[in-house]
Each structure stands twice: as C-alpha cells, then as structure tokens.
Design a protein around this motif. Structure first.
Motif, PDB file in Angstrom:
ATOM      1  N   GLN A   1       5.526   4.408   8.630  1.00  0.00           N
ATOM      2  CA  GLN A   1       5.532   2.942   8.474  1.00  0.00           C
ATOM      3  C   GLN A   1       6.953   2.392   8.631  1.00  0.00           C
ATOM      4  OE1 GLN A   1       3.427   1.344   5.010  1.00  0.00           O
ATOM      5  NE2 GLN A   1       3.076   3.455   4.427  1.00  0.00           N
TER       6      GLN A   1
ATOM      7  N   ASN B   1      10.561  11.989   4.146  1.00  0.00           N
ATOM      8  CA  ASN B   1       9.794  11.613   5.352  1.00  0.00           C
ATOM      9  C   ASN B   1      10.186  12.528   6.516  1.00  0.00           C
ATOM     10  OD1 ASN B   1      10.475   8.299   4.381  1.00  0.00           O
ATOM     11  ND2 ASN B   1       8.451   9.165   4.283  1.00  0.00           N
TER      12      ASN B   1
ATOM     13  N   GLY C   1       2.867  14.910   5.379  1.00  0.00           N
ATOM     14  CA  GLY C   1       3.199  15.418   4.048  1.00  0.00           C
ATOM     15  C   GLY C   1       1.926  15.448   3.205  1.00  0.00           C
TER      16      GLY C   1
ATOM     17  N   ASP D   1       0.993  13.993   0.527  1.00  0.00           N
ATOM     18  CA  ASP D   1       0.448  12.745  -0.014  1.00  0.00           C
ATOM     19  C   ASP D   1      -0.633  12.153   0.900  1.00  0.00           C
ATOM     20  OD1 ASP D   1       2.442  12.212   1.901  1.00  0.00           O
ATOM     21  OD2 ASP D   1       2.817  10.217   1.092  1.00  0.00           O
ATOM     22  N   GLN D   2      -0.662  12.607   2.156  1.00  0.00           N
ATOM     23  CA  GLN D   2      -1.635  12.046   3.107  1.00  0.00           C
ATOM     24  C   GLN D   2      -2.901  12.890   3.224  1.00  0.00           C
ATOM     25  OE1 GLN D   2      -1.257   9.051   4.368  1.00  0.00           O
ATOM     26  NE2 GLN D   2       0.691   8.926   3.288  1.00  0.00           N
TER      27      GLN D   2
ATOM     28  N   ILE E   1       8.490  16.787  -0.945  1.00  0.00           N
ATOM     29  CA  ILE E   1       9.882  16.754  -1.398  1.00  0.00           C
ATOM     30  C   ILE E   1       9.921  15.802  -2.597  1.00  0.00           C
ATOM     31  CG2 ILE E   1      12.255  16.115  -0.751  1.00  0.00           C
ATOM     32  CD1 ILE E   1      11.208  18.584   0.793  1.00  0.00           C
TER      33      ILE E   1
ATOM     34  N   LYS F   1       6.970  12.617  -6.238  1.00  0.00           N
ATOM     35  CA  LYS F   1       7.451  12.766  -4.863  1.00  0.00           C
ATOM     36  C   LYS F   1       8.570  11.758  -4.546  1.00  0.00           C
ATOM     37  CE  LYS F   1       5.002   9.589  -1.951  1.00  0.00           C
ATOM     38  NZ  LYS F   1       4.852   9.236  -0.578  1.00  0.00           N
ATOM     39  N   MET F   2       9.479  12.172  -3.687  1.00  0.00           N
ATOM     40  CA  MET F   2      10.515  11.264  -3.204  1.00  0.00           C
ATOM     41  C   MET F   2       9.807  10.120  -2.497  1.00  0.00           C
ATOM     42  SD  MET F   2      13.748  12.197  -0.733  1.00  0.00           S
ATOM     43  CE  MET F   2      14.640  13.198  -1.897  1.00  0.00           C
ATOM     44  N   SER F   3      10.237   8.883  -2.771  1.00  0.00           N
ATOM     45  CA  SER F   3       9.463   7.755  -2.282  1.00  0.00           C
ATOM     46  C   SER F   3      10.372   6.597  -1.908  1.00  0.00           C
ATOM     47  CB  SER F   3       8.527   7.325  -3.425  1.00  0.00           C
ATOM     48  OG  SER F   3       7.799   6.207  -3.072  1.00  0.00           O
ATOM     49  N   LYS F   4      10.112   5.969  -0.728  1.00  0.00           N
ATOM     50  CA  LYS F   4      11.013   4.900  -0.310  1.00  0.00           C
ATOM     51  C   LYS F   4      10.872   3.654  -1.180  1.00  0.00           C
ATOM     52  CE  LYS F   4       9.191   4.808   4.218  1.00  0.00           C
ATOM     53  NZ  LYS F   4       7.764   4.740   4.565  1.00  0.00           N
ATOM     54  N   SER F   5       9.714   3.529  -1.857  1.00  0.00           N
ATOM     55  CA  SER F   5       9.576   2.360  -2.724  1.00  0.00           C
ATOM     56  C   SER F   5       9.860   2.714  -4.186  1.00  0.00           C
ATOM     57  CB  SER F   5       8.172   1.768  -2.572  1.00  0.00           C
ATOM     58  OG  SER F   5       7.217   2.790  -2.698  1.00  0.00           O
TER      59      SER F   5
HETATM   60  N1  AQP Z   1       8.292  13.040  -0.634  1.00  0.00           N
HETATM   61  C1  AQP Z   1       7.740  13.421   0.512  1.00  0.00           C
HETATM   62  N2  AQP Z   1       7.714  14.729   0.856  1.00  0.00           N
HETATM   63  C2  AQP Z   1       7.158  15.137   2.034  1.00  0.00           C
HETATM   64  N3  AQP Z   1       6.613  14.270   2.929  1.00  0.00           N
HETATM   65  C3  AQP Z   1       6.621  12.956   2.609  1.00  0.00           C
HETATM   66  N4  AQP Z   1       6.169  11.852   3.266  1.00  0.00           N
HETATM   67  C4  AQP Z   1       6.429  10.752   2.513  1.00  0.00           C
HETATM   68  N5  AQP Z   1       7.038  11.106   1.374  1.00  0.00           N
HETATM   69  C5  AQP Z   1       7.183  12.462   1.410  1.00  0.00           C
HETATM   70  C6  AQP Z   1       5.544  11.889   4.571  1.00  0.00           C
HETATM   71  O1  AQP Z   1       6.248  10.990   5.424  1.00  0.00           O
HETATM   72  C7  AQP Z   1       5.351  10.499   6.428  1.00  0.00           C
HETATM   73  C8  AQP Z   1       5.524   9.020   6.607  1.00  0.00           C
HETATM   74  O2  AQP Z   1       5.146   8.343   5.472  1.00  0.00           O
HETATM   75  P1  AQP Z   1       4.935   6.767   5.385  1.00  0.00           P
HETATM   76  O3  AQP Z   1       5.913   6.014   6.153  1.00  0.00           O
HETATM   77  O4  AQP Z   1       3.527   6.464   5.684  1.00  0.00           O
HETATM   78  O5  AQP Z   1       5.238   6.568   3.874  1.00  0.00           O
HETATM   79  P2  AQP Z   1       4.455   7.089   2.597  1.00  0.00           P
HETATM   80  O6  AQP Z   1       3.617   8.298   2.846  1.00  0.00           O
HETATM   81  O7  AQP Z   1       3.767   5.909   2.025  1.00  0.00           O
HETATM   82  O8  AQP Z   1       5.613   7.628   1.663  1.00  0.00           O
HETATM   83  P3  AQP Z   1       6.986   6.955   1.356  1.00  0.00           P
HETATM   84  O9  AQP Z   1       7.774   6.971   2.631  1.00  0.00           O
HETATM   85  O10 AQP Z   1       7.735   7.536   0.256  1.00  0.00           O
HETATM   86  O11 AQP Z   1       6.595   5.515   0.949  1.00  0.00           O
HETATM   87  P4  AQP Z   1       5.926   5.039  -0.424  1.00  0.00           P
HETATM   88  O12 AQP Z   1       7.060   4.645  -1.273  1.00  0.00           O
HETATM   89  O13 AQP Z   1       5.090   3.892   0.000  1.00  0.00           O
HETATM   90  O14 AQP Z   1       5.143   6.188  -1.028  1.00  0.00           O
HETATM   91  C9  AQP Z   1       3.936  10.906   5.984  1.00  0.00           C
HETATM   92  O15 AQP Z   1       3.496  11.995   6.758  1.00  0.00           O
HETATM   93  C10 AQP Z   1       4.130  11.325   4.555  1.00  0.00           C
HETATM   94  O16 AQP Z   1       3.207  12.312   4.155  1.00  0.00           O
END
Ligand code: AQP
Length: 356
Positions: free
Chosen positions: A12, A21, A174, A176-177, A213, A222-226
C-alpha cells in the motif's frame, strides 16, 4: 486452464515503508522474479484509501513505492509493475466477489480487529490489551462499528480480486496476510463450485524467517507503519543517525547473552533483522556477539542496517527524481496486465450471466 507459475503481490502507498515490509515481502519478490514464469507487483492504491489520505501525498506515495520496488531490485524487464487503480477490472471483480462473500467472514479478519484496537488505543491512550479487546467486542456487539469505514471491512475482498484476476498461483507475503489469502482461496473455490472452473486457487508463500518482523519497541507485536511511535520501526528512508538512535533504543530481554531463543523474543528479532540485512547466518552472529553485551551487538546491527540502507536510499532518490521514467514503467506494466485482467473479468461476467 494455464498452469503457468505466476506470482502477484503488492504494497500500500501509505508512507513510512519499513524494514518489515522489505524483509517480509519485497526481498522475496526480488529473488522470485528469476524463478517463476511471470511476476506481477502492484502498487495497491485502492487499498490505501481504506483510511483517509491526503490526495497530493497519496500521489507522491504511489511513485515512492514504485521507486522502492525498483531500488530494491525488481527489474521491469523481468517483472510487471503497475498501479492498481490504473486497471478498473480490480474494482469490477471485487464487486462480483463481494456478492459471494459472507459478512461473518469479513468480521472475523484479525487485521480488522488489529485496526480497531489501534483506533481504540488512539482514543484511550495507555489502555491495557485486555481492556482494549473487551472494548472492541463491546463496540462490535453494541453496533458502535457503524462508524468503521465499510472499505476497512471489505478490502480483503479487493485483495482477493487483485490476486484472482491474474490466475496467480503463488502470493509472496508476510504472515499478517495469511488469513486474507485463505479468504481468497475460499472465494475462488466457492465460485468454481457454483459456476464451474474459473479461478486458479492460489497458495500463500511465506518465508519463515521473515514472516513476522517484530516492533523494536515491542517484540511481541509486528513491526507496523501505523504504529503509535516511530521507534517501532526502521523506515526504509530513515537516515543513519535515526537508524542508530532507534536501534540503540530498541527493547531488549533480561540477561546479557546474545542468543536466538523463544525466551528472548527481542534479541531473536534483532538477530533475524541483522542476519537478513547482512547475509550473515544467525549462528555466526551468536558466535561473534554472544558475550559482547547488548550495547556492542546493537552498535553492530545499526552499522549493518546503515550499510544496507544507504546504497538502497541512493538508488531510490535517483529513481524518484525521474518521475517521467517511473510513470513510463508503471504505464507499460498496466498495458501488459490489461489483456489477462479483461479476459478473466469477461469470463466471470459471462459465467454469472451479466450483460447482454
Ligand atoms: N512486520 C512485518 N513483518 C513481515 N512482513 C510484513 N509486512 C507488513 N508488516 C510486516 C508485509 O509487507 C507487505 C506489504 O504490506 P502493506 O503495505 O499491505 O501493509 P500491512 O500489511 O498493512 O502492514 P504495515 O505495513 O505494517 O501496515 P499497518 O500498519 O497497516 O499494519 C505485506 O506482504 C505484509 O505481509
């Protein structure tokens, strides 16, 4: 039906792309592009708008994700890179699939719960986890979820459409998906059973060592951009000083030994990151830093991260400076996926009896 090995994945464009990510998704894509028949990587901007986005910033972030893909090593000669909203077939297929999806399936998604928990934490800072989950269940049962944007509930169906549109066989993501890929599989099987063989049923591809991660400030999440604090993550664009400060501030476990163990989730996470960015094995790192103390180990990890990220950032800035070239790559990618996207959509529409 084609049995071509085709991977599809996306990120995203919501800013603050972090090392989780990269290690969980993009790093795998780079090596997979040489191993499969076709690799498609999408900038999933329609997913980004499930939460409010500033239009100018969203536009900038779309190009920034494209530059990240290229700087990380995705080769547009080998792989297809495009922007999701450039292909209207994604939204059209999503609607058809939404009509095959049960509300209960969407309410069960752990990502929805995580996102609600984050919103509760923002409104009531300092609330403990048990109270948060009680509040969340209360919100859901009392109908307070009426304020949750419907897109946040429905986006796993959009993800299913993204994947199924291209006869994807494997989805590198990752952990989480994982639940979303399971929903995608369920929807494909349901549709195939009801209307006859239409969709390829995809497999998730999750690399164990980088599946999850963890946050630097909380190794159990989990490490998270938000995340609430930027100390949770190393952003791909953090400068050397910031990287060093964040690593030195990272939470550690009790004791002093640098060892990979379930009793040491913080050190295990740091060892994982260290190994992945340096190419050195965990056992080698344990041997070198085992009794060096956490401080020395963290200094070395910061050096490794800086050494890895600085050349990446140089390439990324150069790519980002040439907007015209980035747009050319994205437009060419969109053209390349168009025939398959429209073929799949037409097949689906025909099977369910849409149109004249
Ligand atoms: N902590 C993580 N460890 C391993 N993989 C990860 N991904 C996200 N966080 C981790 C993987 O990154 C890909 C892109 O993810 P995204 O842009 O759809 O964002 P997300 O899964 O919602 O996770 P973010 O980036 O941390 O955002 P938020 O804060 O919204 O949860 C995916 O393949 C994901 O699995």
């Amino acid at each position: 039906m084609s049995t071509k090995r085709r991977i599809f994945s996306g990120v995203q464009p919501t800013g603050n792309l972090h090392i989780g990510n990269y290690l969980g998704a993009i790093k795998q894509w780079v090596s997979l592009q040489d191993q499969v028949d076709e690799a498609i990587f999408c900038v999933v901007d329609l997913h980004a708008i499930t939460t409010p986005q500033d239009p100018a910033e969203l536009r900038r972030n779309i190009l920034s994700i494209a530059a990240t893909y290229l700087a990380a090593g995705i080769d547009p000669e080998k792989s297809i890179i495009f922007v999701q909203s450039d292909r209207p077939e994604h939204s059209e297929l999503m609607w058809v699939l939404t009509c095959q999806t049960r509300l209960g399936e969407l309410m069960r998604m752990t990502q929805l719960k995580d996102k609600m928990d984050r919103a509760i934490k923002e409104v009531f800072p300092g609330t403990d986890d048990a109270t948060i989950s009680k509040l969340r269940e209360q919100f859901l049962s009392e109908g307070a979820h009426r304020d949750i944007p419907a897109g946040l509930l429905a986006y796993p169906v959009l993800m299913a459409a993204d994947i199924l549109l291209y006869n994807t066989t494997h989805v590198p993501v990752g952990e989480d998906q994982k639940q979303h890929i399971e929903l995608t599989r369920d929807l494909a099987i349901r549709f195939n059973n009801r209307y006859g063989e239409t969709f390829v049923v995809p497999e998730p591809m999750i690399k164990k060592s980088t599946a999850r991660i963890m946050g630097l400030d909380d190794p159990l999440k989990k490490m998270s951009k938000s995340a609430m604090s930027p100390n949770n993550y190393i952003a791909m664009t953090d400068d050397a000083d910031t990287i060093r400060k964040k690593v030195m501030r990272a939470v550690t476990d009790s004791g002093t030994e640098v060892v990979y163990s379930p009793e040491k989730p913080a050190i295990a996470n740091l060892l994982n990151i260290f190994s992945e960015v340096s190419g050195r094995s965990i056992s080698e790192l344990e041997e070198v830093y085992g009794s060096a103390g956490y401080g020395k180990f963290k200094e070395a990890l910061a050096d490794a991260l800086i050494q890895f990220l600085m050349p990446f950032q140089k390439k990324y800035s150069e790519l980002l400076a040439d907007e015209k070239q980035l747009k050319t790559v994205l437009q060419a990618g969109s053209k390349r996926v168009a025939p398959l996207a429209s073929e799949t959509l037409a097949k689906v529409q025909d099977k369910i009896g849409l149109g004249i």
